[in-house]
Design an enzyme around this catalytic site. Structure first.
Site, PDB file in Angstrom:
ATOM      1  N   TYR A   1     -50.642  -2.569 -32.315  1.00  0.00           N
ATOM      2  CA  TYR A   1     -49.336  -2.148 -31.797  1.00  0.00           C
ATOM      3  C   TYR A   1     -48.241  -2.232 -32.854  1.00  0.00           C
ATOM      4  O   TYR A   1     -47.343  -1.397 -32.873  1.00  0.00           O
ATOM      5  CB  TYR A   1     -48.975  -2.933 -30.521  1.00  0.00           C
ATOM      6  N   GLN A  20     -46.271   9.969 -20.025  1.00  0.00           N
ATOM      7  CA  GLN A  20     -47.225   8.858 -20.137  1.00  0.00           C
ATOM      8  C   GLN A  20     -47.077   8.209 -21.506  1.00  0.00           C
ATOM      9  O   GLN A  20     -47.689   7.190 -21.779  1.00  0.00           O
ATOM     10  CB  GLN A  20     -48.658   9.384 -19.991  1.00  0.00           C
ATOM     11  N   HIS A  30     -45.901   4.638 -18.445  1.00  0.00           N
ATOM     12  CA  HIS A  30     -46.728   3.617 -19.093  1.00  0.00           C
ATOM     13  C   HIS A  30     -45.923   2.678 -19.989  1.00  0.00           C
ATOM     14  O   HIS A  30     -46.481   2.029 -20.868  1.00  0.00           O
ATOM     15  CB  HIS A  30     -47.873   4.282 -19.872  1.00  0.00           C
ATOM     16  N   GLY A  67     -49.999  18.531 -22.857  1.00  0.00           N
ATOM     17  CA  GLY A  67     -50.625  17.615 -23.823  1.00  0.00           C
ATOM     18  C   GLY A  67     -51.241  16.375 -23.237  1.00  0.00           C
ATOM     19  O   GLY A  67     -51.174  15.312 -23.841  1.00  0.00           O
ATOM     20  N   CYS A  78     -43.975 -17.085 -27.173  1.00  0.00           N
ATOM     21  CA  CYS A  78     -42.778 -17.248 -26.350  1.00  0.00           C
ATOM     22  C   CYS A  78     -42.339 -18.704 -26.452  1.00  0.00           C
ATOM     23  O   CYS A  78     -43.133 -19.608 -26.169  1.00  0.00           O
ATOM     24  CB  CYS A  78     -43.113 -16.876 -24.906  1.00  0.00           C
TER      25      CYS A  78
HETATM   26  C1  BJW Z   1     -52.253  18.750 -27.445  1.00  0.00           C
HETATM   27  C2  BJW Z   1     -51.908  18.877 -28.755  1.00  0.00           C
HETATM   28  C3  BJW Z   1     -50.817  19.614 -29.035  1.00  0.00           C
HETATM   29  C4  BJW Z   1     -53.726  17.616 -28.683  1.00  0.00           C
HETATM   30  N1  BJW Z   1     -50.127  20.161 -28.006  1.00  0.00           N
HETATM   31  N2  BJW Z   1     -51.647  19.238 -26.414  1.00  0.00           N
HETATM   32  C5  BJW Z   1     -58.832   6.694  -9.910  1.00  0.00           C
HETATM   33  C6  BJW Z   1     -60.109   7.044 -10.312  1.00  0.00           C
HETATM   34  C7  BJW Z   1     -60.727   6.372 -11.368  1.00  0.00           C
HETATM   35  C8  BJW Z   1     -60.087   5.343 -12.043  1.00  0.00           C
HETATM   36  C9  BJW Z   1     -58.828   4.995 -11.633  1.00  0.00           C
HETATM   37  C10 BJW Z   1     -58.222   5.665 -10.593  1.00  0.00           C
HETATM   38  N3  BJW Z   1     -56.974   5.140 -10.428  1.00  0.00           N
HETATM   39  C11 BJW Z   1     -56.786   4.186 -11.347  1.00  0.00           C
HETATM   40  C12 BJW Z   1     -57.895   4.070 -12.110  1.00  0.00           C
HETATM   41  C13 BJW Z   1     -58.081   3.111 -13.265  1.00  0.00           C
HETATM   42  C14 BJW Z   1     -57.375   3.555 -14.529  1.00  0.00           C
HETATM   43  C15 BJW Z   1     -57.861   4.961 -14.907  1.00  0.00           C
HETATM   44  O1  BJW Z   1     -57.205   5.953 -14.734  1.00  0.00           O
HETATM   45  N4  BJW Z   1     -59.022   5.050 -15.509  1.00  0.00           N
HETATM   46  C16 BJW Z   1     -59.547   6.351 -15.932  1.00  0.00           C
HETATM   47  C17 BJW Z   1     -59.820   6.315 -17.430  1.00  0.00           C
HETATM   48  C18 BJW Z   1     -60.717   6.718 -15.091  1.00  0.00           C
HETATM   49  N5  BJW Z   1     -55.916   3.519 -14.342  1.00  0.00           N
HETATM   50  C19 BJW Z   1     -55.224   2.404 -14.479  1.00  0.00           C
HETATM   51  O2  BJW Z   1     -55.772   1.347 -14.724  1.00  0.00           O
HETATM   52  C20 BJW Z   1     -53.721   2.486 -14.272  1.00  0.00           C
HETATM   53  N6  BJW Z   1     -53.321   1.432 -13.413  1.00  0.00           N
HETATM   54  C21 BJW Z   1     -53.636   1.430 -12.109  1.00  0.00           C
HETATM   55  O3  BJW Z   1     -54.187   2.356 -11.566  1.00  0.00           O
HETATM   56  O4  BJW Z   1     -53.228   0.290 -11.471  1.00  0.00           O
HETATM   57  C22 BJW Z   1     -53.619   0.073 -10.114  1.00  0.00           C
HETATM   58  C23 BJW Z   1     -53.012  -1.243  -9.718  1.00  0.00           C
HETATM   59  C24 BJW Z   1     -52.182  -1.304  -8.618  1.00  0.00           C
HETATM   60  C25 BJW Z   1     -51.620  -2.538  -8.248  1.00  0.00           C
HETATM   61  C26 BJW Z   1     -51.897  -3.679  -8.998  1.00  0.00           C
HETATM   62  C27 BJW Z   1     -52.720  -3.612 -10.124  1.00  0.00           C
HETATM   63  C28 BJW Z   1     -53.284  -2.379 -10.485  1.00  0.00           C
HETATM   64  C29 BJW Z   1     -52.975   2.203 -15.581  1.00  0.00           C
HETATM   65  C30 BJW Z   1     -53.230   3.215 -16.636  1.00  0.00           C
HETATM   66  C31 BJW Z   1     -52.526   2.797 -17.934  1.00  0.00           C
HETATM   67  C32 BJW Z   1     -52.897   3.689 -19.098  1.00  0.00           C
HETATM   68  N7  BJW Z   1     -52.445   3.070 -20.302  1.00  0.00           N
HETATM   69  C33 BJW Z   1     -52.592   3.808 -21.549  1.00  0.00           C
HETATM   70  C34 BJW Z   1     -52.107   2.907 -22.694  1.00  0.00           C
HETATM   71  C35 BJW Z   1     -50.578   2.892 -22.720  1.00  0.00           C
HETATM   72  C36 BJW Z   1     -50.063   2.084 -23.811  1.00  0.00           C
HETATM   73  C37 BJW Z   1     -50.297   2.642 -25.173  1.00  0.00           C
HETATM   74  O5  BJW Z   1     -49.886   3.767 -25.486  1.00  0.00           O
HETATM   75  O6  BJW Z   1     -50.881   1.921 -25.966  1.00  0.00           O
HETATM   76  O7  BJW Z   1     -51.839   5.004 -21.533  1.00  0.00           O
HETATM   77  S1  BJW Z   1     -54.245   4.387 -21.855  1.00  0.00           S
HETATM   78  C38 BJW Z   1     -53.805   5.907 -22.560  1.00  0.00           C
HETATM   79  O8  BJW Z   1     -54.194   7.024 -21.731  1.00  0.00           O
HETATM   80  C39 BJW Z   1     -52.271   5.918 -22.576  1.00  0.00           C
HETATM   81  C40 BJW Z   1     -51.958   7.323 -22.226  1.00  0.00           C
HETATM   82  O9  BJW Z   1     -50.632   7.399 -21.725  1.00  0.00           O
HETATM   83  C41 BJW Z   1     -53.000   7.651 -21.213  1.00  0.00           C
HETATM   84  C42 BJW Z   1     -53.231   9.124 -21.016  1.00  0.00           C
HETATM   85  O10 BJW Z   1     -53.725   9.742 -22.156  1.00  0.00           O
HETATM   86  P1  BJW Z   1     -53.203  11.202 -22.556  1.00  0.00           P
HETATM   87  O11 BJW Z   1     -51.757  11.167 -22.764  1.00  0.00           O
HETATM   88  O12 BJW Z   1     -53.735  12.190 -21.585  1.00  0.00           O
HETATM   89  O13 BJW Z   1     -53.871  11.360 -23.994  1.00  0.00           O
HETATM   90  P2  BJW Z   1     -55.323  11.872 -24.399  1.00  0.00           P
HETATM   91  O14 BJW Z   1     -55.579  11.429 -25.792  1.00  0.00           O
HETATM   92  O15 BJW Z   1     -56.330  11.503 -23.386  1.00  0.00           O
HETATM   93  O16 BJW Z   1     -55.212  13.460 -24.364  1.00  0.00           O
HETATM   94  C43 BJW Z   1     -54.418  14.172 -25.271  1.00  0.00           C
HETATM   95  C44 BJW Z   1     -54.399  15.625 -24.894  1.00  0.00           C
HETATM   96  O17 BJW Z   1     -53.516  16.293 -25.758  1.00  0.00           O
HETATM   97  C45 BJW Z   1     -55.762  16.331 -25.032  1.00  0.00           C
HETATM   98  O18 BJW Z   1     -56.014  17.088 -23.855  1.00  0.00           O
HETATM   99  C46 BJW Z   1     -55.563  17.266 -26.236  1.00  0.00           C
HETATM  100  O19 BJW Z   1     -56.302  18.473 -26.125  1.00  0.00           O
HETATM  101  C47 BJW Z   1     -54.090  17.536 -26.143  1.00  0.00           C
HETATM  102  N8  BJW Z   1     -53.441  17.926 -27.398  1.00  0.00           N
HETATM  103  N9  BJW Z   1     -52.848  18.166 -29.514  1.00  0.00           N
HETATM  104  C48 BJW Z   1     -50.547  19.977 -26.722  1.00  0.00           C
HETATM  105  N10 BJW Z   1     -50.388  19.814 -30.280  1.00  0.00           N
HETATM  106 ZN    ZN Z   2     -43.314 -17.087 -21.729  1.00  0.00          ZN
END
Ligand code: BJW
Ligand code: ZN
Length: 286
Positions: free
Chosen positions: A73, A111, A129, A228, A188
């Site tokens: 990070y 996100q 996020h 994206g 902390c």
């Molecule tokens: C271009 C381009 C160009 C390239 N122009 N495009 C339902 C079903 C199954 C699982 C779950 C579900 N609901 C929840 C879950 C669990 C989980 C989940 O989704 N898992 C899946 C993997 C299956 N979700 C969670 O855990 C979430 N929390 C939750 O549900 O909590 C429930 C709860 C309730 C109450 C109490 C406790 C819990 C939280 C999800 C958090 C995600 N965090 C991250 C890290 C953030 C911090 C960081 O940045 O370090 O977020 S993971 C990562 O993925 C990050 C992103 O925001 C997120 C999405 O990724 P994104 O943005 O789509 O990126 P990529 O790389 O995947 O795709 C990039 C795209 O860009 C591609 O398509 C390229 O083609 C394109 N591209 N160049 C336009 N120039």
């Molecule tokens: Zn603390």
């Protein structure tokens, strides 16, 4: 070298965008890719080549190897600080302005944990996020301000964070980048817990107010643009489906195919930095 061809935007799509009252723009890592921030599925450099970014973004990874995750990070923070918004961010900010001037509203939901939408001029951006520039104690939740100073209204104990240094608890690190380095997180001073980035990891709940606003925005949208994102991470990936079920036109901007296609009316294949300016110009003029 020949210039990239102008993306073709159907007149009827431009008209739909021009006349929309409520627009939602949902962005993912691809929106910042042309600014130089790697997406989650891109190969990373140095140490990180050996790690799946999604595997580093979990509370379990932080508990097992805090130095590895904090180092990642710190590196990403310094990268974000050095990057600039690209024409895609600019087009989204313009879209928001144009829709607003016509008496409607365009909501930007991201996100991404960077601040490139804000730096391009977008207003009231909803961060599902969290924000990479902010930190908090992993144990007691105390916020650590970017400069490590006392958080407003807090008792100030995080200000005295020890270890990696409170200054590293926030913005760009003192060494200007830490690619491939393990760095112990600051502690902390209030409870001794490790300081972590104030972002949402897998298995953690999204900020409630942000999620409610995004869900409500999608349910009331005339047009939703999904830009994206691989549409694989929930609940954010649900937003286009919520909008579609409520009757919105769903537009995807992505150079690659995603699982969202069955729910998409307009699939604009190409990079956001090229497609979005063309789309916004087609709707509102050059
Ligand atoms: C271009 C381009 C160009 C390239 N122009 N495009 C339902 C079903 C199954 C699982 C779950 C579900 N609901 C929840 C879950 C669990 C989980 C989940 O989704 N898992 C899946 C993997 C299956 N979700 C969670 O855990 C979430 N929390 C939750 O549900 O909590 C429930 C709860 C309730 C109450 C109490 C406790 C819990 C939280 C999800 C958090 C995600 N965090 C991250 C890290 C953030 C911090 C960081 O940045 O370090 O977020 S993971 C990562 O993925 C990050 C992103 O925001 C997120 C999405 O990724 P994104 O943005 O789509 O990126 P990529 O790389 O995947 O795709 C990039 C795209 O860009 C591609 O398509 C390229 O083609 C394109 N591209 N160049 C336009 N120039
Ligand atoms: Zn603390």
């Amino acid at each position: 070298m020949t210039a990239a061809p102008e993306p073709e935007i159907a007149g009827e799509l431009a008209e739909a965008l021009r006349t929309a009252r409520r627009v939602v723009v949902l962005t993912g890592a691809g929106a910042s890719a042309e600014s130089g921030i790697p997406t989650f599925r891109d190969a990373l450099t140095g140490l990180w080549e050996r790690y799946d970014p999604a595997q580093l973004a979990t509370p379990e990874a932080f508990a097992a190897d805090p130095d590895l995750v904090w180092g990642w990070y710190v590196w990403r923070r310094s990268l974000v600080a050095r990057c600039r918004p690209n024409p895609g961010h600019g087009a989204i900010a313009r879209l928001q302005r144009e829709v607003g001037e016509r008496g409607g509203g365009a909501m930007v939901v991201t996100q991404n944990v960077d601040d490139l939408h804000e730096r391009a001029g977008a207003q009231d951006v909803i961060h599902l996020h969290g924000a990479i520039a902010q930190s908090r104690c992993a144990d007691c939740g105390e916020k650590v301000r970017e400069d490590g100073a006392e958080p407003a209204g807090g008792d100030g104990h995080a200000e005295r964070a020890q270890g990696g240094g409170a200054a590293q608890g926030g913005g760009a690190p003192r060494d200007g980048g830490a690619e491939g380095r393990r760095i112990p997180p600051p502690r902390c001073a209030g409870c001794g817990g490790p300081v972590r980035p104030a972002i949402v990891w897998f298995g953690e709940a999204l900020p409630q107010v942000a999620w409610r606003r995004a869900e409500e925005g999608a349910a009331n949208a005339d047009v939703l643009l999904s830009v994206g994102t691989s549409s694989t991470v929930y609940p954010a990936a649900e937003l286009p489906h919520i909008a579609r079920r409520a009757g919105a036109r769903v537009v995807q901007v992505n150079p690659s195919s995603t699982g969202l296609e069955p729910a998409v009316h307009d699939d604009l294949r190409g990079p956001a930095g090229t497609v979005l300016p063309a789309l916004v110009a087609a709707a509102f003029g050059p």
